[in-house]
Design a protein around this motif. Sequence first.
Motif, mmCIF file in Angstrom:
data_model
loop_
_atom_site.group_PDB
_atom_site.id
_atom_site.type_symbol
_atom_site.label_atom_id
_atom_site.label_comp_id
_atom_site.label_asym_id
_atom_site.label_seq_id
_atom_site.Cartn_x
_atom_site.Cartn_y
_atom_site.Cartn_z
ATOM 1 N N ARG B 27 45.851 46.163 38.364
ATOM 2 C CA ARG B 27 46.460 45.138 39.224
ATOM 3 C C ARG B 27 46.918 45.769 40.535
ATOM 4 O O ARG B 27 47.345 46.909 40.572
ATOM 5 N N THR B 28 46.863 44.953 41.585
ATOM 6 C CA THR B 28 47.377 45.405 42.882
ATOM 7 C C THR B 28 48.884 45.197 42.936
ATOM 8 O O THR B 28 49.450 44.457 42.140
ATOM 9 N N ARG B 29 49.537 45.842 43.914
ATOM 10 C CA ARG B 29 50.957 45.597 44.143
ATOM 11 C C ARG B 29 51.221 44.125 44.387
ATOM 12 O O ARG B 29 52.168 43.549 43.877
ATOM 13 N N ALA B 30 50.337 43.496 45.191
ATOM 14 C CA ALA B 30 50.536 42.082 45.530
ATOM 15 C C ALA B 30 50.480 41.206 44.270
ATOM 16 O O ALA B 30 51.267 40.267 44.123
ATOM 17 N N ALA B 31 49.575 41.543 43.352
ATOM 18 C CA ALA B 31 49.477 40.757 42.121
ATOM 19 C C ALA B 31 50.759 40.899 41.299
ATOM 20 O O ALA B 31 51.237 39.937 40.697
ATOM 21 N N LEU B 32 51.320 42.113 41.290
ATOM 22 C CA LEU B 32 52.551 42.325 40.527
ATOM 23 C C LEU B 32 53.737 41.632 41.198
ATOM 24 O O LEU B 32 54.637 41.128 40.526
ATOM 25 N N VAL B 33 53.752 41.601 42.520
ATOM 26 C CA VAL B 33 54.798 40.869 43.246
ATOM 27 C C VAL B 33 54.734 39.382 42.867
ATOM 28 O O VAL B 33 55.745 38.757 42.545
ATOM 29 N N ALA B 44 57.260 48.255 44.134
ATOM 30 C CA ALA B 44 56.778 49.602 44.477
ATOM 31 C C ALA B 44 57.603 50.665 43.749
ATOM 32 O O ALA B 44 57.057 51.636 43.208
ATOM 33 N N ALA B 45 58.922 50.458 43.686
ATOM 34 C CA ALA B 45 59.797 51.424 43.004
ATOM 35 C C ALA B 45 59.483 51.469 41.503
ATOM 36 O O ALA B 45 59.491 52.535 40.872
ATOM 37 N N ARG B 46 59.205 50.304 40.940
ATOM 38 C CA ARG B 46 58.894 50.262 39.497
ATOM 39 C C ARG B 46 57.551 50.914 39.196
ATOM 40 O O ARG B 46 57.395 51.593 38.188
ATOM 41 N N ALA B 57 48.625 54.617 35.972
ATOM 42 C CA ALA B 57 47.778 55.508 36.769
ATOM 43 C C ALA B 57 47.012 54.686 37.797
ATOM 44 O O ALA B 57 46.752 53.501 37.577
ATOM 45 N N PRO B 58 46.657 55.294 38.930
ATOM 46 C CA PRO B 58 45.823 54.590 39.914
ATOM 47 C C PRO B 58 44.502 54.216 39.257
ATOM 48 O O PRO B 58 43.966 54.981 38.452
ATOM 49 N N ALA B 59 43.993 53.037 39.596
ATOM 50 C CA ALA B 59 42.758 52.566 38.946
ATOM 51 C C ALA B 59 41.747 52.115 39.986
ATOM 52 O O ALA B 59 41.052 51.116 39.799
ATOM 53 N N GLY B 60 41.699 52.817 41.116
ATOM 54 C CA GLY B 60 40.700 52.476 42.126
ATOM 55 C C GLY B 60 41.185 51.382 43.057
ATOM 56 O O GLY B 60 42.347 50.995 43.048
ATOM 57 N N GLU B 61 40.252 50.883 43.862
ATOM 58 C CA GLU B 61 40.612 49.893 44.864
ATOM 59 C C GLU B 61 40.087 48.519 44.480
ATOM 60 O O GLU B 61 38.995 48.396 43.926
ATOM 61 N N ALA B 62 40.875 47.484 44.771
ATOM 62 C CA ALA B 62 40.416 46.116 44.548
ATOM 63 C C ALA B 62 39.421 45.744 45.633
ATOM 64 O O ALA B 62 39.408 46.358 46.699
ATOM 65 N N SER B 63 38.578 44.744 45.368
ATOM 66 C CA SER B 63 37.667 44.290 46.416
ATOM 67 C C SER B 63 38.491 43.564 47.476
ATOM 68 O O SER B 63 39.573 43.064 47.217
ATOM 69 N N SER B 64 37.970 43.557 48.686
ATOM 70 C CA SER B 64 38.760 43.013 49.794
ATOM 71 C C SER B 64 37.862 42.170 50.673
ATOM 72 O O SER B 64 36.671 42.396 50.779
ATOM 73 N N THR B 65 38.443 41.167 51.323
ATOM 74 C CA THR B 65 37.665 40.319 52.218
ATOM 75 C C THR B 65 37.729 40.851 53.643
ATOM 76 O O THR B 65 37.249 40.223 54.576
ATOM 77 N N GLY B 66 38.334 42.008 53.826
ATOM 78 C CA GLY B 66 38.460 42.562 55.170
ATOM 79 C C GLY B 66 39.661 43.486 55.204
ATOM 80 O O GLY B 66 40.589 43.330 54.427
ATOM 81 N N GLY B 67 39.636 44.491 56.057
ATOM 82 C CA GLY B 67 40.773 45.416 56.136
ATOM 83 C C GLY B 67 40.684 46.445 55.024
ATOM 84 O O GLY B 67 39.725 46.483 54.244
ATOM 85 N N THR B 72 44.811 49.688 43.159
ATOM 86 C CA THR B 72 45.263 49.043 41.920
ATOM 87 C C THR B 72 45.820 50.100 40.965
ATOM 88 O O THR B 72 45.553 51.291 41.094
ATOM 89 N N PHE B 73 46.614 49.601 39.996
ATOM 90 C CA PHE B 73 47.227 50.461 38.993
ATOM 91 C C PHE B 73 46.983 49.866 37.619
ATOM 92 O O PHE B 73 46.911 48.648 37.454
ATOM 93 N N ALA B 74 46.827 50.753 36.631
ATOM 94 C CA ALA B 74 46.598 50.255 35.271
ATOM 95 C C ALA B 74 47.320 51.143 34.261
ATOM 96 O O ALA B 74 47.589 52.322 34.524
#
Lengths: 398, 398
Positions: B27-33, B44-46, B57-67, B72-74
Amino acid sequence: MEGLAKFPPRPTGAGAMFQLLRDGRPRTRAALVAATGQARSTVAARIDALREIGLLAPAGEASSTGGRPPSTFAFDPTSRIVLGVDLGATHARIAVTDLAGEPIGHLQEPLAIADGPTRVLDWVAEAGAKVIARAGRRADELVGIGIGLPGPVDHTTGRPVNPPIMPGWDGTDVPGELYARLRAPVLVDNDVNIMALGEHRTMCPTVSDLLFVKVATGIGAGVIMDGELRRGAQGAAGDLGHVTVPRAADIPCRCGNTGCLEAVAGGAAIASRLRDQGAAVSSTADIVDLVRAGDLAAGQAVRQAGRDIGTVLAASVSLLNPARIIVGGVLSEAGEHLMAGIREIVYQRSLPLATQHLRIATTGAGAEAGVVGAAHLVTEQYLSAASIDTLITAKEDS
Amino acid sequence: MEGLAKFPPRPTGAGAMFQLLRDGRPRTRAALVAATGQARSTVAARIDALREIGLLAPAGEASSTGGRPPSTFAFDPTSRIVLGVDLGATHARIAVTDLAGEPIGHLQEPLAIADGPTRVLDWVAEAGAKVIARAGRRADELVGIGIGLPGPVDHTTGRPVNPPIMPGWDGTDVPGELYARLRAPVLVDNDVNIMALGEHRTMCPTVSDLLFVKVATGIGAGVIMDGELRRGAQGAAGDLGHVTVPRAADIPCRCGNTGCLEAVAGGAAIASRLRDQGAAVSSTADIVDLVRAGDLAAGQAVRQAGRDIGTVLAASVSLLNPARIIVGGVLSEAGEHLMAGIREIVYQRSLPLATQHLRIATTGAGAEAGVVGAAHLVTEQYLSAASIDTLITAKEDS
C-alpha cells in the motif's frame, strides 16, 4: 486515485475512543489522552464531535490535588431511544429503552403471531408509538428497533425462514415492513437469541460462555461464546428442540422426524401426555399451575422432561464448555422439578473438567429478557466505532 | 495523576494500522492515510515505527498516471520465525514457519508422550534448534512457540488438566519448561484445537463457522465460530468423545462412564472389536490398512463408527450450525467408509435450514494442520495491535 473511493467510510477515530467510554464512567481529557495515545488536540476534537452527536456529556469535575479541577465527560445513554420487541406464539411485549438498554416504558398484550405479518407489525408500530409517547419521548429520537420472532430468522436479511408456527411469515421482509411504519432501522433475530442476549447483558455480562435454554411449547437455545451471540452459518445455531433423544426414538415430531427432544420434553408434548392421564391441561402455563398446586403426575412429567433436556444439554456442555446454563421459558416457572431433572443428567453425563465450575440456574432476567436483549441488538450496533464514525461524518457534511 | 499508571501500555496507533496490512498487499502512504483517516505525518511516523521493528518493508513503486510514482510498503512475514509443535500419543511433529505461518522447515519422529514432560520437552528443544538451523535461521529470530498436546489443557496457564493418556504431565508448567529451554514465549492448546485452526487458516479462512473432528485412537473436535477458535470456560470445548450414543449404552469407557462415543467409534474400540473377530490389528493405522486392502469386516466397522459419530455430529450441527464439518485424524484416511456413515446420519437427523449449505469433507491440510495451527496461535497473538504497540514502545525505550 480512483480506487480510494472503494474504501469504507473514513474512520474519524472518535468512534474508537468512544468505546473506552461505553462503561459510563466519567473521564478527564488527560485520561483519554493517556488511554488512546493521541495528542491532546486530537482528543479534544473527538470529544467535541461526540458531544455534537449527543453521545457525550459533561459529567462534573474530577478531584484535584491543586489548581483548577479538570472537567470530565461521560457517555450519555439518555440522549436517544430504542424499541425492543419480543413476539411469542400468543403474546407480544415491547419496551422503549435508553442507549444502555435500560427500559423506560413497557407494554404487553395477547397477540397471535398466526394473525400474520400485516396485523402483527401494525400492532408493533402502534404499541411502539404508544410506549414512546408515554415515556415522554419523541419518535425522532428513535435510533432503531430490535425484534425477536418465534422461529428461524436469516439474521443478515431479517427474514423468517420456514417458521413452523408463523403462518404467512415465510420470507417476509420484516425490516422493510417495520421501517415503512416506524422510520428507523430494524434488526431481527429469533426469540431465544434475544432472550440469551438480554439475560447475558443484564445478569452476567462478565461470563464469557453461556447457554440459554428456553423451555416452553417448544425448546430452543441461544449460544454465547466469548461474550457474543454465535448464530452459526445460517443463523440456526441453538436449535436443540430437534436433537434426537434415545427415549423418544419412535415418537413423531412436527418437524417430520422422530425422536426429537421437543416431541417428548416440550410443553405441548407434556400437556398431551397429562391429558392422556385425564388431567385438564391445554397449555404450558396449565402444566406450571398443576406442578405448583402439588400435582404428583405433573411434577413427575416435568422432572422427566428435565432429564430428557439434560441428555441433550450434557452433549452441549461437552461441545461448548459453558460456565452457565440458564433455563428460561414458561416451563422454567415450574421450579425445582425441571431443574432437578436437568442437573441430574448433566452432572452425571459430562466430563468433570467441563462441569466443575458449571452453574445451572433459572433465568434472572425473567420475562423481560427478550425485549431488553432485542434493544441491546440495536444499541450494540448503533454504538459501534464504525457506526459512530458514520454519524459524525454525516453531521459534519450536513 | 498516579491513577494513569494503571492504564495498559499506551497504544501507538501503529499496531492498529498494521492490521490493515496483514493481508500482505503493498500500500502507498496515501492509501493508508485514506484508510485510517489519520494525518499524512502520523501515517509516515507509523510506517517508520513498523519498519524499525522489521514488520514492514518497501514493496516497490505503485503505478502512476504522471509524476514520480509513490512507493509502497507491505508486511514482511519473513522477518521473524515461529515454531509449531504437534505432540501426539506416539509421534511428534515440529515445523519452523514465518510470520504468515508458512512452513520453512519440518521434522517428525516417533515419540511417546508417556515418556513424560522432561524427556518430551527436551526433544522439542533439540528438534526446534535443529529445524531452525537447517532452515538457515537464527534462534534470536524466534518470537514464540505454539504447541499442541494430546489432552485437555487450561489455555490461560498452558498446563494439562488430568490428561488421560499423558502420565506425568498433569499440571506441568509447559510454558515455563519450554521457555527455560528455548527462551521464547509459549502458547499451549490441545491437539484438536491446533488442527482445527491450521485447517481453517490454510484451507478455508473465509468460512466463519467450522467444526473440525479428529477421529483417531480417541475422538475430539475443535470449534470455530465467527472465524475464531472457541474454547469455552475451561478450554474443554469440543470434547465430543464422551458424549453418550444410544447404541453404546452399556459399553464402559476409560473415562469411567458408559456409552461414550469414543468407546464404540474410536480407533481403539474398533481395533478391539476387529481383534475379537480374529483380525490382526493393534492400532488405528492397522484398521486403515485393512479397509484400504478391501477387508469387508473392517470396512463395515468403520462405516458403523461413522454412523455413531454422525449421531453426535447431528446434535452438534443443530447446536452450532457450522458451514463445514472437516474430518481429520488417522481414521479419516480410511476414506469413504467413514465419511459415508457420518453423512448418512447427519443429513438425516439435522434440520434442513442447518444442512442445506453444510459441507462435510476430509481434511485438506492433512498431517500438517497441527504444526501450522500451532504456529498460527503464535503469529496471531504476536501480530495483534496491542502486541505491536508493545514492541514499538520497547524499541523506542531501548
